[in-house]
Motif scaffolding. Structure first.
Motif, PDB file in Angstrom:
ATOM      1  N   SER A  24       0.820  -1.224   0.000  1.00 30.11           N
ATOM      2  CA  SER A  24       0.000   0.000   0.000  1.00 30.11           C
ATOM      3  C   SER A  24       0.850   1.269   0.000  1.00 30.11           C
ATOM      4  O   SER A  24       0.425   2.305  -0.504  1.00 30.11           O
ATOM      5  CB  SER A  24      -0.959   0.010   1.202  1.00 30.11           C
ATOM      6  OG  SER A  24      -0.267   0.285   2.404  1.00 30.11           O
ATOM      7  N   GLU A  25       2.058   1.176   0.555  1.00 29.40           N
ATOM      8  CA  GLU A  25       2.975   2.313   0.605  1.00 29.40           C
ATOM      9  C   GLU A  25       3.936   2.333  -0.584  1.00 29.40           C
ATOM     10  O   GLU A  25       4.864   3.136  -0.635  1.00 29.40           O
ATOM     11  CB  GLU A  25       3.756   2.299   1.917  1.00 29.40           C
ATOM     12  CG  GLU A  25       2.894   2.494   3.149  1.00 29.40           C
ATOM     13  CD  GLU A  25       2.234   3.857   3.186  1.00 29.40           C
ATOM     14  OE1 GLU A  25       2.925   4.864   2.931  1.00 29.40           O
ATOM     15  OE2 GLU A  25       1.014   3.920   3.484  1.00 29.40           O
ATOM     16  N   LYS A  26       3.738   1.410  -1.517  1.00 30.44           N
ATOM     17  CA  LYS A  26       4.517   1.332  -2.766  1.00 30.44           C
ATOM     18  C   LYS A  26       5.983   0.963  -2.550  1.00 30.44           C
ATOM     19  O   LYS A  26       6.854   1.339  -3.333  1.00 30.44           O
ATOM     20  CB  LYS A  26       4.423   2.636  -3.565  1.00 30.44           C
ATOM     21  CG  LYS A  26       3.017   3.117  -3.813  1.00 30.44           C
ATOM     22  CD  LYS A  26       2.249   2.191  -4.715  1.00 30.44           C
ATOM     23  CE  LYS A  26       0.902   2.806  -5.068  1.00 30.44           C
ATOM     24  NZ  LYS A  26      -0.205   1.906  -4.876  1.00 30.44           N
ATOM     25  N   TYR A  27       6.280   0.208  -1.486  1.00 31.23           N
ATOM     26  CA  TYR A  27       7.637  -0.306  -1.285  1.00 31.23           C
ATOM     27  C   TYR A  27       7.826  -1.548  -2.135  1.00 31.23           C
ATOM     28  O   TYR A  27       6.913  -2.371  -2.263  1.00 31.23           O
ATOM     29  CB  TYR A  27       7.870  -0.680   0.180  1.00 31.23           C
ATOM     30  CG  TYR A  27       8.124   0.489   1.097  1.00 31.23           C
ATOM     31  CD1 TYR A  27       9.356   1.137   1.112  1.00 31.23           C
ATOM     32  CD2 TYR A  27       7.129   0.934   1.960  1.00 31.23           C
ATOM     33  CE1 TYR A  27       9.585   2.201   1.968  1.00 31.23           C
ATOM     34  CE2 TYR A  27       7.356   2.002   2.820  1.00 31.23           C
ATOM     35  CZ  TYR A  27       8.581   2.627   2.814  1.00 31.23           C
ATOM     36  OH  TYR A  27       8.808   3.687   3.659  1.00 31.23           O
ATOM     37  N   GLU A  28       9.004  -1.694  -2.687  1.00 36.33           N
ATOM     38  CA  GLU A  28       9.359  -2.920  -3.394  1.00 36.33           C
ATOM     39  C   GLU A  28       9.868  -3.914  -2.352  1.00 36.33           C
ATOM     40  O   GLU A  28      10.711  -3.574  -1.522  1.00 36.33           O
ATOM     41  CB  GLU A  28      10.453  -2.632  -4.423  1.00 36.33           C
ATOM     42  CG  GLU A  28      10.866  -3.839  -5.220  1.00 36.33           C
ATOM     43  CD  GLU A  28      11.964  -3.544  -6.226  1.00 36.33           C
ATOM     44  OE1 GLU A  28      12.385  -4.487  -6.908  1.00 36.33           O
ATOM     45  OE2 GLU A  28      12.413  -2.382  -6.315  1.00 36.33           O
ATOM     46  N   GLU A  93      12.831   3.546  15.205  1.00 39.51           N
ATOM     47  CA  GLU A  93      13.495   4.733  14.664  1.00 39.51           C
ATOM     48  C   GLU A  93      14.962   4.767  15.089  1.00 39.51           C
ATOM     49  O   GLU A  93      15.857   5.006  14.282  1.00 39.51           O
ATOM     50  CB  GLU A  93      12.767   5.981  15.161  1.00 39.51           C
ATOM     51  CG  GLU A  93      13.372   7.270  14.697  1.00 39.51           C
ATOM     52  CD  GLU A  93      12.628   8.450  15.290  1.00 39.51           C
ATOM     53  OE1 GLU A  93      12.990   8.872  16.418  1.00 39.51           O
ATOM     54  OE2 GLU A  93      11.697   8.932  14.635  1.00 39.51           O
ATOM     55  N   ARG A  94      15.222   4.519  16.376  1.00 37.09           N
ATOM     56  CA  ARG A  94      16.589   4.565  16.896  1.00 37.09           C
ATOM     57  C   ARG A  94      17.440   3.424  16.335  1.00 37.09           C
ATOM     58  O   ARG A  94      18.665   3.573  16.199  1.00 37.09           O
ATOM     59  CB  ARG A  94      16.599   4.527  18.420  1.00 37.09           C
ATOM     60  CG  ARG A  94      15.906   5.687  19.112  1.00 37.09           C
ATOM     61  CD  ARG A  94      16.191   7.055  18.548  1.00 37.09           C
ATOM     62  NE  ARG A  94      17.602   7.390  18.473  1.00 37.09           N
ATOM     63  CZ  ARG A  94      18.081   8.504  17.944  1.00 37.09           C
ATOM     64  NH1 ARG A  94      17.261   9.410  17.465  1.00 37.09           N
ATOM     65  NH2 ARG A  94      19.368   8.722  17.904  1.00 37.09           N
ATOM     66  N   ALA A  95      16.827   2.291  16.031  1.00 42.46           N
ATOM     67  CA  ALA A  95      17.577   1.179  15.437  1.00 42.46           C
ATOM     68  C   ALA A  95      18.287   1.629  14.178  1.00 42.46           C
ATOM     69  O   ALA A  95      19.427   1.246  13.916  1.00 42.46           O
ATOM     70  CB  ALA A  95      16.642   0.010  15.133  1.00 42.46           C
ATOM     71  N   GLY A 112       0.596  -6.810  17.648  1.00 44.27           N
ATOM     72  CA  GLY A 112      -0.394  -7.086  16.615  1.00 44.27           C
ATOM     73  C   GLY A 112      -0.076  -6.359  15.329  1.00 44.27           C
ATOM     74  O   GLY A 112       0.896  -5.598  15.242  1.00 44.27           O
ATOM     75  N   PRO A 113      -0.920  -6.566  14.325  1.00 44.48           N
ATOM     76  CA  PRO A 113      -0.661  -5.987  13.007  1.00 44.48           C
ATOM     77  C   PRO A 113      -0.605  -4.465  12.986  1.00 44.48           C
ATOM     78  O   PRO A 113       0.243  -3.906  12.281  1.00 44.48           O
ATOM     79  CB  PRO A 113      -1.823  -6.486  12.151  1.00 44.48           C
ATOM     80  CG  PRO A 113      -2.434  -7.598  12.897  1.00 44.48           C
ATOM     81  CD  PRO A 113      -2.080  -7.449  14.331  1.00 44.48           C
ATOM     82  N   GLU A 114      -1.476  -3.794  13.714  1.00 39.91           N
ATOM     83  CA  GLU A 114      -1.485  -2.325  13.647  1.00 39.91           C
ATOM     84  C   GLU A 114      -0.213  -1.736  14.243  1.00 39.91           C
ATOM     85  O   GLU A 114       0.381  -0.819  13.669  1.00 39.91           O
ATOM     86  CB  GLU A 114      -2.735  -1.757  14.321  1.00 39.91           C
ATOM     87  CG  GLU A 114      -4.022  -2.105  13.584  1.00 39.91           C
ATOM     88  CD  GLU A 114      -3.969  -1.807  12.087  1.00 39.91           C
ATOM     89  OE1 GLU A 114      -3.587  -0.679  11.712  1.00 39.91           O
ATOM     90  OE2 GLU A 114      -4.309  -2.700  11.290  1.00 39.91           O
ATOM     91  N   VAL A 115       0.214  -2.255  15.382  1.00 37.67           N
ATOM     92  CA  VAL A 115       1.485  -1.794  15.965  1.00 37.67           C
ATOM     93  C   VAL A 115       2.632  -2.188  15.046  1.00 37.67           C
ATOM     94  O   VAL A 115       3.550  -1.398  14.803  1.00 37.67           O
ATOM     95  CB  VAL A 115       1.685  -2.349  17.393  1.00 37.67           C
ATOM     96  CG1 VAL A 115       3.084  -2.028  17.909  1.00 37.67           C
ATOM     97  CG2 VAL A 115       0.621  -1.802  18.330  1.00 37.67           C
ATOM     98  N   GLY A 116       2.594  -3.389  14.509  1.00 36.93           N
ATOM     99  CA  GLY A 116       3.640  -3.845  13.588  1.00 36.93           C
ATOM    100  C   GLY A 116       3.812  -2.910  12.406  1.00 36.93           C
ATOM    101  O   GLY A 116       4.935  -2.573  12.018  1.00 36.93           O
ATOM    102  N   ALA A 121       6.863   1.349   9.672  1.00 40.06           N
ATOM    103  CA  ALA A 121       6.891   2.710   9.116  1.00 40.06           C
ATOM    104  C   ALA A 121       7.980   3.547   9.779  1.00 40.06           C
ATOM    105  O   ALA A 121       8.736   4.250   9.088  1.00 40.06           O
ATOM    106  CB  ALA A 121       5.529   3.388   9.288  1.00 40.06           C
ATOM    107  N   ALA A 122       8.075   3.468  11.095  1.00 36.89           N
ATOM    108  CA  ALA A 122       9.109   4.238  11.801  1.00 36.89           C
ATOM    109  C   ALA A 122      10.493   3.806  11.370  1.00 36.89           C
ATOM    110  O   ALA A 122      11.386   4.647  11.166  1.00 36.89           O
ATOM    111  CB  ALA A 122       8.944   4.080  13.314  1.00 36.89           C
TER     112      ALA A 122
END
Length: 152
Positions: A24-28, A93-95, A112-116, A121-122
């Motif tokens: 959905s975010e157009k990542y390959e 993000e810090r990783a 779960g999926p939403e947190v995942g 994204a971060a």
């Protein structure tokens, strides 16, 4: 950016949700398995993702198992790989910002999926270049010392 995505059977359902998000975010991305809920040994998937990240066949990796611990340990056995276990956006993000982690790992039995999706994204929206380069270089130098010592 090309992303390797892989899981064992415990992470399969979360991996499928992460793939939908990436699409959905157009990542390959490339799916390194597993391809069902049938039992799979997580090191097999983690080693392949780590190898391809190390060889620059993909830019980053996402690995999922029950806790995220096993795939992180397995991926980090591959020379030059820094895999980071993250279950929150700040750590993800810090990783990348502080540790230049090429692989994000997560536990499907932890989040779960939403947190995942938010963690992914971060991680994917953060880029290396922070003030921790000296520290990461120390880790890389020590790893290279161990490799040189073991090859003698």
């Amino acid at each position: 950016m090309k992303i390797a995505v892989g899981s064992d059977h415990n992470g399969f359902d979360l991996k499928e949700e992460i793939k939908k998000y990436l699409d959905s975010e157009k990542y390959e991305f490339i799916d390194y398995g597993c391809y069902s809920c049938d039992a799979v040994d997580y090191p097999d998937v983690a080693f392949q993702v780590a190898e391809d990240v190390s060889e620059n066949k993909v830019d980053r990796g996402i690995l999922i198992c029950g806790t995220g611990i096993g795939v992180a340990i397995a991926a980090c056995k591959y020379p030059g790989i820094r895999a980071a276990l993250c279950h929150d956006t700040y750590s993800a993000e810090r990783a990348q910002l502080s540790n230049n982690a090429q692989i994000l790992t997560m536990g499907a039995q932890i989040i779960g999926p939403e947190v995942g999706k938010k963690v992914v994204a971060a991680y994917l929206n953060s880029f290396w270049g922070g003030g921790s380069e000296r520290k990461v270089n120390k880790i890389t130098n020590r790893e290279n010392e161990f490799i040189a010592k073991s090859s003698k």
